[in-house]
Design a protein around this motif. Structure first.
Motif, PDB file in Angstrom:
ATOM      1  N   ASP A 203     -62.576 -13.334 -16.142  1.00  0.00           N
ATOM      2  CA  ASP A 203     -62.930 -14.700 -15.420  1.00  0.00           C
ATOM      3  C   ASP A 203     -62.674 -15.631 -16.292  1.00  0.00           C
ATOM      4  OD1 ASP A 203     -64.756 -13.420 -12.922  1.00  0.00           O
ATOM      5  OD2 ASP A 203     -64.893 -12.131 -14.780  1.00  0.00           O
ATOM      6  N   VAL A 204     -62.933 -15.515 -17.501  1.00  0.00           N
ATOM      7  CA  VAL A 204     -62.896 -16.837 -18.526  1.00  0.00           C
ATOM      8  C   VAL A 204     -61.975 -16.485 -19.842  1.00  0.00           C
ATOM      9  CG1 VAL A 204     -63.793 -18.331 -20.074  1.00  0.00           C
ATOM     10  CG2 VAL A 204     -64.761 -18.021 -17.905  1.00  0.00           C
ATOM     11  N   ARG A 226     -52.299 -23.858 -18.025  1.00  0.00           N
ATOM     12  CA  ARG A 226     -52.356 -23.570 -16.435  1.00  0.00           C
ATOM     13  C   ARG A 226     -51.253 -22.311 -16.350  1.00  0.00           C
ATOM     14  NH1 ARG A 226     -55.119 -26.421 -12.751  1.00  0.00           N
ATOM     15  NH2 ARG A 226     -53.749 -28.368 -12.781  1.00  0.00           N
ATOM     16  N   ALA A 229     -53.730 -19.408 -17.007  1.00  0.00           N
ATOM     17  CA  ALA A 229     -54.609 -19.308 -15.643  1.00  0.00           C
ATOM     18  C   ALA A 229     -54.276 -18.532 -14.624  1.00  0.00           C
ATOM     19  CB  ALA A 229     -55.344 -20.610 -15.457  1.00  0.00           C
ATOM     20  N   ASN A 230     -52.921 -18.871 -14.129  1.00  0.00           N
ATOM     21  CA  ASN A 230     -52.078 -18.367 -12.982  1.00  0.00           C
ATOM     22  C   ASN A 230     -51.746 -16.905 -13.104  1.00  0.00           C
ATOM     23  OD1 ASN A 230     -51.570 -20.124 -10.591  1.00  0.00           O
ATOM     24  ND2 ASN A 230     -51.467 -21.587 -12.393  1.00  0.00           N
ATOM     25  N   SER A 234     -57.655 -16.489 -14.133  1.00  0.00           N
ATOM     26  CA  SER A 234     -58.785 -16.875 -14.918  1.00  0.00           C
ATOM     27  C   SER A 234     -58.794 -18.357 -15.014  1.00  0.00           C
ATOM     28  CB  SER A 234     -58.398 -16.415 -16.310  1.00  0.00           C
ATOM     29  OG  SER A 234     -58.184 -14.981 -16.129  1.00  0.00           O
ATOM     30  N   ILE A 235     -60.088 -18.743 -15.330  1.00  0.00           N
ATOM     31  CA  ILE A 235     -60.232 -20.094 -15.870  1.00  0.00           C
ATOM     32  C   ILE A 235     -60.063 -20.074 -17.427  1.00  0.00           C
ATOM     33  CG2 ILE A 235     -61.935 -22.013 -16.152  1.00  0.00           C
ATOM     34  CD1 ILE A 235     -63.041 -21.133 -13.844  1.00  0.00           C
ATOM     35  N   TYR A 237     -60.445 -22.048 -21.092  1.00  0.00           N
ATOM     36  CA  TYR A 237     -60.890 -23.182 -21.581  1.00  0.00           C
ATOM     37  C   TYR A 237     -60.177 -23.181 -23.183  1.00  0.00           C
ATOM     38  CZ  TYR A 237     -65.002 -23.393 -18.606  1.00  0.00           C
ATOM     39  OH  TYR A 237     -66.021 -23.498 -17.326  1.00  0.00           O
ATOM     40  N   ARG A 247     -60.628 -27.448 -19.913  1.00  0.00           N
ATOM     41  CA  ARG A 247     -60.947 -26.643 -18.888  1.00  0.00           C
ATOM     42  C   ARG A 247     -59.695 -26.660 -18.025  1.00  0.00           C
ATOM     43  NH1 ARG A 247     -62.797 -25.842 -13.607  1.00  0.00           N
ATOM     44  NH2 ARG A 247     -64.148 -23.764 -13.283  1.00  0.00           N
ATOM     45  N   PRO A 249     -58.221 -24.557 -14.657  1.00  0.00           N
ATOM     46  CA  PRO A 249     -58.209 -23.243 -13.499  1.00  0.00           C
ATOM     47  C   PRO A 249     -56.951 -23.344 -13.105  1.00  0.00           C
ATOM     48  CG  PRO A 249     -58.787 -25.514 -12.521  1.00  0.00           C
ATOM     49  CD  PRO A 249     -58.550 -25.849 -13.941  1.00  0.00           C
ATOM     50  N   ALA A 288     -68.543 -26.957 -13.446  1.00  0.00           N
ATOM     51  CA  ALA A 288     -67.724 -27.093 -14.356  1.00  0.00           C
ATOM     52  C   ALA A 288     -67.859 -28.183 -15.294  1.00  0.00           C
ATOM     53  CB  ALA A 288     -66.062 -27.455 -13.841  1.00  0.00           C
TER      54      ALA A 288
END
Length: 334
Positions: A203-204, A226, A229-230, A234-235, A237, A247, A249, A288
């Motif tokens: 998730d993170v 980015r 995340a892709n 995931s997000i 940080y 942050r 996404p 967020a």
């Protein structure tokens, strides 16, 4: 419940010095000694801020016994797996202008020990068994039972990985978290394990900018975040040191949070405090902007405390945090 898994814990020794003279002999005050490793630091911060936490870690030897005693003294709930090899040491030399860290590598875990450690994390997510209840399993991922699941549970896997750690260990941890209805946060300096966590859909993810660029290549932190995340939704940080926190996404707005003043102190546990704040916000579905603001304030509060795993009162720092939407990464200051 927020469960923190520390695959490579340590007994931390911290010396505070007026200055560090390399190549010379110095008399120093006694070291401050406490259980350490990033996941333990995360749990300690959460506990101090009133959030239920549970430490999972392997320990061994005299250092491991001291880790256990310190966790007991701190009132930190734990499930510790006894292993044959001794728990490593870390050394922090803190001066008014800089912190120097010497971190032992740590000992490898066997396949069976990884199975047991993952099973302990699964049990802790359901408020379940201790290390004595967990036996060897035929697969790295333990079987998930039908017991009730605590609402908004979070599993944090944080810190360096022991030598020779299987890459699928992280994937199994993400799977276990999701099968138990929990969210999963991964903060590791290991590039293969960071990528595996992304591919497994953690998730993170919370890399610093050095780890992020090492994992994804290139020289632009935002582009790399980015892309990471892709990989699995995931997000990310991304810690930027003195330049703050991003942050990112998989798509949509990118937030940048920064403290509006410079701080001097012990930076060792700053990232761990940020992870603690992120996990606490993830458990409560915080917005967020609130998450990046709190993570930045807790990180700053960690710098102002002499020991990793502890923070000063973060409330006065919250007003000094600026959060804004950005389309490019800020210039790095370190």
């Amino acid at each position: 419940m927020i469960v923190t898994l520390t695959p490579n814990p340590a007994l931390d020794l911290t010396y505070h010095l007026e200055k560090l003279d390399l190549g010379s002999s110095q008399r120093v005050p006694p070291a401050q000694v406490r259980a350490g490793g990033k996941g333990i630091n995360v749990a300690r911060v959460l506990h101090a801020q009133g959030h239920a936490s549970h430490v999972v870690a392997p320990v061994g030897g005299a250092a491991g016994a001291t880790v256990r005693e310190d966790l007991d003294a701190a009132g930190l709930r734990h499930s510790l797996l006894e292993v044959e090899l001794a728990t490593r040491h870390t050394l922090a030399l803190v001066t008014p202008t800089a912190t120097t860290n010497l971190n032992e590598t740590g000992a490898a875990l066997s396949g069976t020990q990884w199975q047991q450690l993952i099973a302990l994390a699964a049990a802790a997510l359901t408020d379940g068994a201790t290390a004595d209840d967990v036996g060897p399993r035929s697969h790295l991922r333990p079987v998930v039972g039908e017991s009730s699941i605590p609402a908004r549970a979070v599993l944090v896997c944080s810190g360096s990985m022991p030598p020779e750690s299987p890459v699928d260990a992280i994937s199994c941890l993400v799977e276990v978290a999701h099968e138990h209805g929990a969210r999963c946060v991964v903060d590791t300096s290991s590039v293969p394990h960071l990528r595996a966590a992304a591919d497994a859909g953690a998730d993170v993810l919370k890399p610093n900018h050095h780890e992020l660029l090492a994992a994804m290549g290139g020289d632009d932190v935002l582009t790399a975040a980015r892309a990471l995340a892709n990989r699995g939704g995931s997000i990310v940080y991304a810690s930027l040191g003195a330049a703050g926190l991003l942050r990112v996404p998989p798509d949509g707005a990118v937030l940048h949070a920064r403290l509006n003043r410079s701080l001097a102190g012990n930076t060792t546990g700053a990232g761990d405090a940020a992870v603690a704040a992120i996990a606490a916000c993830l458990a409560t579905d915080a917005p967020a902007e609130e998450t990046v603001r709190l993570a930045t304030a807790w990180s700053a509060a960690a710098v102002l405390h002499p020991l990793a795993g502890s923070i000063t009162d973060p409330a006065p720092l919250l007003a000094d945090v600026t959060v804004e939407t950005v389309t490019t990464a800020p210039a790095l200051k370190d």
